[in-house]
Design a protein around this motif. Structure first.
Motif, PDB file in Angstrom:
ATOM      1  N   PHE A  47       0.822  -1.208   0.000  1.00 49.97           N
ATOM      2  CA  PHE A  47       0.000   0.000   0.000  1.00 49.97           C
ATOM      3  C   PHE A  47       0.859   1.262   0.000  1.00 49.97           C
ATOM      4  N   LEU A  48       1.938   1.243   0.748  1.00 49.09           N
ATOM      5  CA  LEU A  48       2.848   2.388   0.773  1.00 49.09           C
ATOM      6  C   LEU A  48       3.455   2.625  -0.609  1.00 49.09           C
ATOM      7  N   TYR A  49       3.896   1.549  -1.262  1.00 44.25           N
ATOM      8  CA  TYR A  49       4.427   1.680  -2.620  1.00 44.25           C
ATOM      9  C   TYR A  49       3.364   2.228  -3.563  1.00 44.25           C
ATOM     10  N   PHE A  50       2.131   1.727  -3.435  1.00 40.47           N
ATOM     11  CA  PHE A  50       1.042   2.179  -4.300  1.00 40.47           C
ATOM     12  C   PHE A  50       0.799   3.675  -4.142  1.00 40.47           C
ATOM     13  N   PHE A  51       0.750   4.164  -2.911  1.00 35.25           N
ATOM     14  CA  PHE A  51       0.477   5.580  -2.691  1.00 35.25           C
ATOM     15  C   PHE A  51       1.652   6.464  -3.103  1.00 35.25           C
ATOM     16  N   ILE A  52       2.872   6.006  -2.895  1.00 40.01           N
ATOM     17  CA  ILE A  52       4.038   6.784  -3.347  1.00 40.01           C
ATOM     18  C   ILE A  52       4.062   6.825  -4.870  1.00 40.01           C
ATOM     19  N   LEU A  76       1.486   6.494  -6.879  1.00 40.94           N
ATOM     20  CA  LEU A  76       0.362   7.329  -7.297  1.00 40.94           C
ATOM     21  C   LEU A  76       0.701   8.803  -7.134  1.00 40.94           C
ATOM     22  N   TYR A  77       1.338   9.166  -6.030  1.00 42.06           N
ATOM     23  CA  TYR A  77       1.737  10.555  -5.806  1.00 42.06           C
ATOM     24  C   TYR A  77       2.720  11.021  -6.875  1.00 42.06           C
ATOM     25  N   LEU A  78       3.716  10.197  -7.177  1.00 40.98           N
ATOM     26  CA  LEU A  78       4.708  10.567  -8.194  1.00 40.98           C
ATOM     27  C   LEU A  78       4.086  10.646  -9.584  1.00 40.98           C
ATOM     28  N   ALA A  79       3.112   9.794  -9.854  1.00 40.63           N
ATOM     29  CA  ALA A  79       2.442   9.836 -11.148  1.00 40.63           C
ATOM     30  C   ALA A  79       1.579  11.091 -11.274  1.00 40.63           C
ATOM     31  N   ILE A  80       0.931  11.478 -10.190  1.00 42.23           N
ATOM     32  CA  ILE A  80       0.127  12.699 -10.223  1.00 42.23           C
ATOM     33  C   ILE A  80       1.030  13.923 -10.402  1.00 42.23           C
ATOM     34  N   LYS A 136       3.565  13.993 -12.122  1.00 43.36           N
ATOM     35  CA  LYS A 136       4.138  13.820 -13.462  1.00 43.36           C
ATOM     36  C   LYS A 136       5.641  13.563 -13.420  1.00 43.36           C
ATOM     37  N   LYS A 137       6.118  12.951 -12.356  1.00 44.87           N
ATOM     38  CA  LYS A 137       7.513  12.552 -12.260  1.00 44.87           C
ATOM     39  C   LYS A 137       7.683  11.096 -12.676  1.00 44.87           C
ATOM     40  N   LEU A 138       6.561  10.403 -12.833  1.00 42.62           N
ATOM     41  CA  LEU A 138       6.572   8.984 -13.147  1.00 42.62           C
ATOM     42  C   LEU A 138       5.276   8.666 -13.884  1.00 42.62           C
ATOM     43  N   LYS A 139       5.359   7.788 -14.882  1.00 42.36           N
ATOM     44  CA  LYS A 139       4.148   7.385 -15.590  1.00 42.36           C
ATOM     45  C   LYS A 139       3.354   6.406 -14.721  1.00 42.36           C
ATOM     46  N   PHE A 140       2.028   6.422 -14.899  1.00 40.93           N
ATOM     47  CA  PHE A 140       1.178   5.499 -14.151  1.00 40.93           C
ATOM     48  C   PHE A 140       1.543   4.050 -14.468  1.00 40.93           C
ATOM     49  N   SER A 141       1.818   3.769 -15.743  1.00 42.68           N
ATOM     50  CA  SER A 141       2.146   2.398 -16.125  1.00 42.68           C
ATOM     51  C   SER A 141       3.461   1.953 -15.486  1.00 42.68           C
ATOM     52  N   THR A 142       4.415   2.845 -15.375  1.00 43.83           N
ATOM     53  CA  THR A 142       5.685   2.514 -14.744  1.00 43.83           C
ATOM     54  C   THR A 142       5.505   2.257 -13.260  1.00 43.83           C
ATOM     55  N   ALA A 143       4.614   2.973 -12.631  1.00 43.53           N
ATOM     56  CA  ALA A 143       4.347   2.757 -11.205  1.00 43.53           C
ATOM     57  C   ALA A 143       3.592   1.455 -10.965  1.00 43.53           C
ATOM     58  N   LEU A 144       2.775   1.043 -11.917  1.00 42.02           N
ATOM     59  CA  LEU A 144       1.958  -0.154 -11.760  1.00 42.02           C
ATOM     60  C   LEU A 144       2.710  -1.439 -12.111  1.00 42.02           C
ATOM     61  N   LEU A 145       3.732  -1.343 -12.943  1.00 43.92           N
ATOM     62  CA  LEU A 145       4.435  -2.533 -13.415  1.00 43.92           C
ATOM     63  C   LEU A 145       5.055  -3.381 -12.301  1.00 43.92           C
ATOM     64  N   PRO A 146       5.754  -2.819 -11.309  1.00 48.35           N
ATOM     65  CA  PRO A 146       6.293  -3.676 -10.237  1.00 48.35           C
ATOM     66  C   PRO A 146       5.198  -4.397  -9.443  1.00 48.35           C
TER      67      PRO A 146
END
Length: 112
Positions: free
Chosen positions: A6-11, A13-17, A19-29
């Motif tokens: 959950f912590l990884y998910f929220f971090i 999500l925050y980085l994707a919002i 725009k420092k990270l793509k949503f797909s890149t955050a979801l892949l791990p």
């Protein structure tokens, strides 16, 4: 373990919002971990079906032990854990595919 996910998910999500990270890149791990956990739980469930080979019921790998724990082991518990993991993996795979396609469409529209 749940707290870390959950912590990884929220971090992510925050980085994707931000725009420092793509949503797909955050979801892949998360997707890759889910698939790995699904394989571990499938192996654990199939080995539990052959009680003679294991001299009873037991956990067959460390990841399955971390995910299931040590309370009231049964074939039904192993099967329900595997089924839940399969459903989570499918949802993450479909979500990842949709997000990846939408990001490609958004990028192609923003370039034009």
């Amino acid at each position: 373990m749940d707290f870390v996910i959950f912590l990884y998910f929220f971090i992510g999500l925050y980085l994707a919002i931000q725009k420092k990270l793509k949503f797909s890149t955050a979801l892949l791990p998360l997707l890759l971990f889910s698939i790995l956990a699904n394989v571990a739980l499938a192996q654990n469930y199939t080995q539990s079906l052959i009680a003679e080979a294991n001299d009873g019921l037991g956990i067959s790998n460390k990841l399955a032990y971390v995910l299931i724990g040590e309370d009231r082991w049964s074939q039904e518990l192993f099967q329900s854990s595997y089924n839940f993991s399969t459903n989570v993996s499918l949802v993450l795979l479909i979500t990842y595919s949709i997000i990846l396609i939408s990001e490609k469409i958004y990028e192609s529209k923003s370039i034009s």
